[in-house]
Design a protein around this motif. Sequence first.
Motif, PDB file in Angstrom:
ATOM      1  N   TYR A  24       0.829  -1.198   0.000  1.00 26.75           N
ATOM      2  CA  TYR A  24       0.000   0.000   0.000  1.00 26.75           C
ATOM      3  C   TYR A  24       0.869   1.255   0.000  1.00 26.75           C
ATOM      4  N   GLY A  25       2.038   1.167   0.617  1.00 28.02           N
ATOM      5  CA  GLY A  25       2.947   2.302   0.642  1.00 28.02           C
ATOM      6  C   GLY A  25       3.588   2.589  -0.692  1.00 28.02           C
ATOM      7  N   ASN A  26       3.423   1.662  -1.656  1.00 29.85           N
ATOM      8  CA  ASN A  26       4.034   1.845  -2.976  1.00 29.85           C
ATOM      9  C   ASN A  26       3.123   2.594  -3.948  1.00 29.85           C
ATOM     10  N   MET A  27       1.937   3.002  -3.492  1.00 28.02           N
ATOM     11  CA  MET A  27       1.065   3.763  -4.402  1.00 28.02           C
ATOM     12  C   MET A  27       1.727   5.094  -4.747  1.00 28.02           C
ATOM     13  N   ILE A  28       1.606   5.503  -5.999  1.00 28.03           N
ATOM     14  CA  ILE A  28       2.217   6.750  -6.465  1.00 28.03           C
ATOM     15  C   ILE A  28       1.379   7.934  -5.992  1.00 28.03           C
ATOM     16  N   ILE A  29       2.038   8.861  -5.311  1.00 30.85           N
ATOM     17  CA  ILE A  29       1.363  10.057  -4.811  1.00 30.85           C
ATOM     18  C   ILE A  29       1.677  11.261  -5.683  1.00 30.85           C
ATOM     19  N   ASP A  30       2.904  11.315  -6.206  1.00 30.45           N
ATOM     20  CA  ASP A  30       3.317  12.413  -7.077  1.00 30.45           C
ATOM     21  C   ASP A  30       3.675  11.825  -8.440  1.00 30.45           C
ATOM     22  N   SER A  89       7.126  13.019 -10.245  1.00 31.67           N
ATOM     23  CA  SER A  89       8.392  12.476  -9.756  1.00 31.67           C
ATOM     24  C   SER A  89       8.360  10.961  -9.591  1.00 31.67           C
ATOM     25  N   GLY A  90       7.143  10.385  -9.584  1.00 32.90           N
ATOM     26  CA  GLY A  90       7.010   8.953  -9.343  1.00 32.90           C
ATOM     27  C   GLY A  90       7.178   8.569  -7.893  1.00 32.90           C
ATOM     28  N   ARG A  91       7.116   9.558  -7.001  1.00 29.95           N
ATOM     29  CA  ARG A  91       7.328   9.268  -5.572  1.00 29.95           C
ATOM     30  C   ARG A  91       6.113   8.556  -4.978  1.00 29.95           C
ATOM     31  N   THR A  92       6.408   7.639  -4.065  1.00 37.61           N
ATOM     32  CA  THR A  92       5.371   6.816  -3.442  1.00 37.61           C
ATOM     33  C   THR A  92       4.899   7.410  -2.124  1.00 37.61           C
ATOM     34  N   LEU A  93       3.813   6.850  -1.625  1.00 38.36           N
ATOM     35  CA  LEU A  93       3.291   7.278  -0.326  1.00 38.36           C
ATOM     36  C   LEU A  93       4.334   7.095   0.765  1.00 38.36           C
ATOM     37  N   SER A  94       4.978   5.925   0.809  1.00 35.69           N
ATOM     38  CA  SER A  94       5.982   5.666   1.850  1.00 35.69           C
ATOM     39  C   SER A  94       7.110   6.680   1.815  1.00 35.69           C
ATOM     40  N   SER A  95       7.498   7.110   0.610  1.00 33.55           N
ATOM     41  CA  SER A  95       8.615   8.056   0.504  1.00 33.55           C
ATOM     42  C   SER A  95       8.279   9.415   1.097  1.00 33.55           C
ATOM     43  N   PHE A  96       6.991   9.712   1.250  1.00 37.45           N
ATOM     44  CA  PHE A  96       6.574  10.975   1.837  1.00 37.45           C
ATOM     45  C   PHE A  96       6.324  10.885   3.345  1.00 37.45           C
ATOM     46  N   ILE A  97       6.039   9.678   3.860  1.00 35.48           N
ATOM     47  CA  ILE A  97       5.582   9.603   5.258  1.00 35.48           C
ATOM     48  C   ILE A  97       6.461   8.751   6.157  1.00 35.48           C
ATOM     49  N   SER A  98       7.427   8.023   5.607  1.00 33.93           N
ATOM     50  CA  SER A  98       8.213   7.107   6.429  1.00 33.93           C
ATOM     51  C   SER A  98       9.164   7.863   7.339  1.00 33.93           C
ATOM     52  N   TYR A  99       9.674   7.170   8.362  1.00 35.52           N
ATOM     53  CA  TYR A  99      10.690   7.758   9.226  1.00 35.52           C
ATOM     54  C   TYR A  99      11.944   8.117   8.433  1.00 35.52           C
TER      55      TYR A  99
END
Length: 391
Positions: A243-249, A252-262
């Motif tokens: 679920y964290g791999n869904m594309i948010i941007d 840039s191709g950035r994923t959800l996890s890349s925006f919210i992870s520690y």
Amino acid sequence: MIEELLRHHSPAFQGMRDVYRVIHQESPVTKADLLKKMTMKQTTLVRHLDALKQYGLIRIASYDESSGGRPPALYDVEPKAAFIIGIALSRTETTVTIVDMSFQLAAEETFPMTEHHTPPLTISLLKQTITSLLARNQIDKKDVLGIGIGTVGPLDREKGVMYPEGFTAPGWEEVAVVEEMRESFHLDVFLENGANTAALYESLRRRQRNESILYCISGWGLRCGVLTNGIIMQSQKGDASSYGNMIIDAASGRTLSSFISYHHLVDKAERFIQTGDLAVSETNPNKNDVLQYVLQELKSGNAAVENIVLDSAYYYGVGLANMINVLHPEIVVLNSELIKVSSAYYEKVIQTAQGFISRTDQQRPVFQPADDDVNPTAVGACVFAFYSKFS
């Protein structure tokens, strides 16, 4: 004695298992209610109830109000008839929990996961912790029903092997954790993604077994467990991190996890540290040091840290809305250290999600933070082990 109930496969024992399972789900329950829920004659039910009482697996907890004559008995499971071990193995800490047959906590111990906690060290600590907890609480291993493990995927449930990502210690590429525990304790061991076991715990806590629940655990990654009408929605690869791999941007191709992870929060904080806008006491802080600094400064109301965290909360809310629009859960549970430290973070996630949920006239999920009194993943792993034994 519960192992004997599970070991035999005659029609009599199968009937006893069915009665026990319903009592466990519905307790406390009267004989009349049991008859409504089961397809068996009253004489057969009475025989099974007597046998289960003789085995020490059920008891009469109390008596219901009488409408005339003898008040009806309310049957419940005997809590101390057996115990279940649950393990929550995550990137930040590992918890061993022991519950009785009512899923009430009997013992619990947690140890941190650091860059030194390789699989051999972690498994050795698990074995030591379980042995110590059993001894300290005077629980005989023969009275343990089994071991449930809720952990980080991907994983192979049938082989009992985990292939997790994101551990700070080396060696976590392929770990046969089930075989290790089975050989040491000679018990049945069941492996499931920790987000799913946490969702099972939430279903147990709410006593609403047919609800649809989305349970999100955010930290160094994002793991989401899903119950659909009370049943785990299992992915073939046992990977709740997808679920964290869904594309948010899209740009840039950035994923959800890349925006919210520690990892994201630590990287942002390190840039502020390098520019002198934030200062840590350690000379060469590692990622865990920086994370603890972020959490402490967030708790203290540091505006710069709060801005970093609230920016992350916005993207979490967007991703959460996407999941809700696809899965249509009735309950959404969020579990994160950030939520425990900052109510503003939690509120920003929820407010953002609510702004992007479609068809709000038809779906209005209830949002709630995770239960902080127990480890949901560990207790849920106990629930998963119980259901696996009685399936």
